[in-house]
Write an enzyme that holds these catalytic residues in place. Structure first.
Site, PDB file in Angstrom:
ATOM      1  N   ARG A   1     -24.717  20.480 -33.261  1.00 47.38           N
ATOM      2  CA  ARG A   1     -23.822  20.601 -32.109  1.00 47.38           C
ATOM      3  C   ARG A   1     -24.153  21.873 -31.304  1.00 47.38           C
ATOM      4  O   ARG A   1     -24.071  21.896 -30.074  1.00 47.38           O
ATOM      5  CB  ARG A   1     -22.386  20.649 -32.628  1.00 47.38           C
TER       6      ARG A   1
ATOM      7  N   LEU B   1     -16.495  22.270 -25.495  1.00 48.43           N
ATOM      8  CA  LEU B   1     -17.721  23.016 -25.193  1.00 48.43           C
ATOM      9  C   LEU B   1     -17.667  24.385 -25.852  1.00 48.43           C
ATOM     10  O   LEU B   1     -16.624  25.028 -25.893  1.00 48.43           O
ATOM     11  CB  LEU B   1     -17.875  23.134 -23.678  1.00 48.43           C
TER      12      LEU B   1
ATOM     13  N   HIS C   1      -5.773  18.228 -18.320  1.00 43.71           N
ATOM     14  CA  HIS C   1      -5.253  17.546 -19.503  1.00 43.71           C
ATOM     15  C   HIS C   1      -4.004  16.742 -19.123  1.00 43.71           C
ATOM     16  O   HIS C   1      -3.135  17.268 -18.419  1.00 43.71           O
ATOM     17  CB  HIS C   1      -4.902  18.588 -20.577  1.00 43.71           C
TER      18      HIS C   1
END
Ligand code: GRF
Length: 211
Positions: free
Chosen positions: A70, A98, A112
């Site tokens: 990742r 991120l 959101h």
């Protein structure tokens, strides 16, 4: 504290990209103060990328599965973003957290579909509905390394109606979310913004500007 203005936007998407479209439509007017210079995604074949191509905006795709770790993916995403020298990165329905490399590339604004700090994470609408709240909403915030934990820039409430299911409620929220995101990005562009601890303020600067 940082004070900066926004001109060049890189927008990150994972799905239908209606928030991206709202930014593209707004930035067609030069007086908006910001324009989308690139669109990035974590998957291929999504409507968000089609929207970008139709608008003539360059795109890039970085898939997590193409990297051994990742952390390597994060470095690759950060490099793609940095190539466009953005003033602001907008995570508009980008369904990945991120890490530091991206957060260091440029300030990252996130949106959101719930009133944070309630109902963070990938299922904010579903979780609010399951909890039985009567009012939910949307939040525009700066991203940090947590899950929807960054400093809040703006919020707006949306009522939950008796017969709502997740899809119906999400659509009602998204109508408000798109307007709020466009308004906030535009104001950050035109008026500048500061962040001090968890407090984000748009405009009203007394001093000069730095990034
Ligand atoms: C938005 O509600 C965003 O907050 C959430 O996913 C939705 C993305 O919608 N994370 P779209 O792709 O911009 O239409």
């Amino acid at each position: 504290m940082c004070v900066s203005k926004v001109g060049r936007l890189v927008v990150l998407v994972s799905g239908s990209g209606t928030n991206l479209q709202a930014l593209l439509d707004a930035s067609a007017d030069p007086s908006y103060g910001a324009r989308v210079v690139a669109v990035g995604a974590d998957r291929e074949g999504i409507e968000g990328l089609v929207r970008a191509s139709k608008a003539g905006i360059p795109t890039f795709v970085e898939k997590v599965d193409d990297y051994a770790t990742r952390a390597e993916w994060d470095v690759a995403v950060a490099a793609r973003i940095s190539a466009y020298a953005p003033d602001l990165v907008v995570s508009a329905g980008f369904m990945k957290i991120l890490g530091k490399p991206t957060l260091q590339a440029a300030p990252l604004l996130n949106t959101h579909p719930a009133l944070l700090p309630s109902f963070p994470g990938a299922h904010g609408v579903r979780d609010a509905l399951a909890h039985g709240v009567k009012v939910t909403g949307c939040t525009v915030m700066l991203a940090d390394e947590g899950v929807d934990t960054g400093p809040i820039v703006a919020q707006e409430a949306v009522p939950v109606l008796p017969d709502d299911d997740e899809a119906v409620l999400h659509e009602r929220i998204k109508t408000v979310e798109r307007r709020l995101l466009v308004e906030i990005v535009g104001r950050m562009a035109r008026e500048g913004w500061t962040v001090s601890g968890r407090s984000v303020r748009i405009g009203n600067h007394t001093g000069g500007e730095s990034t």
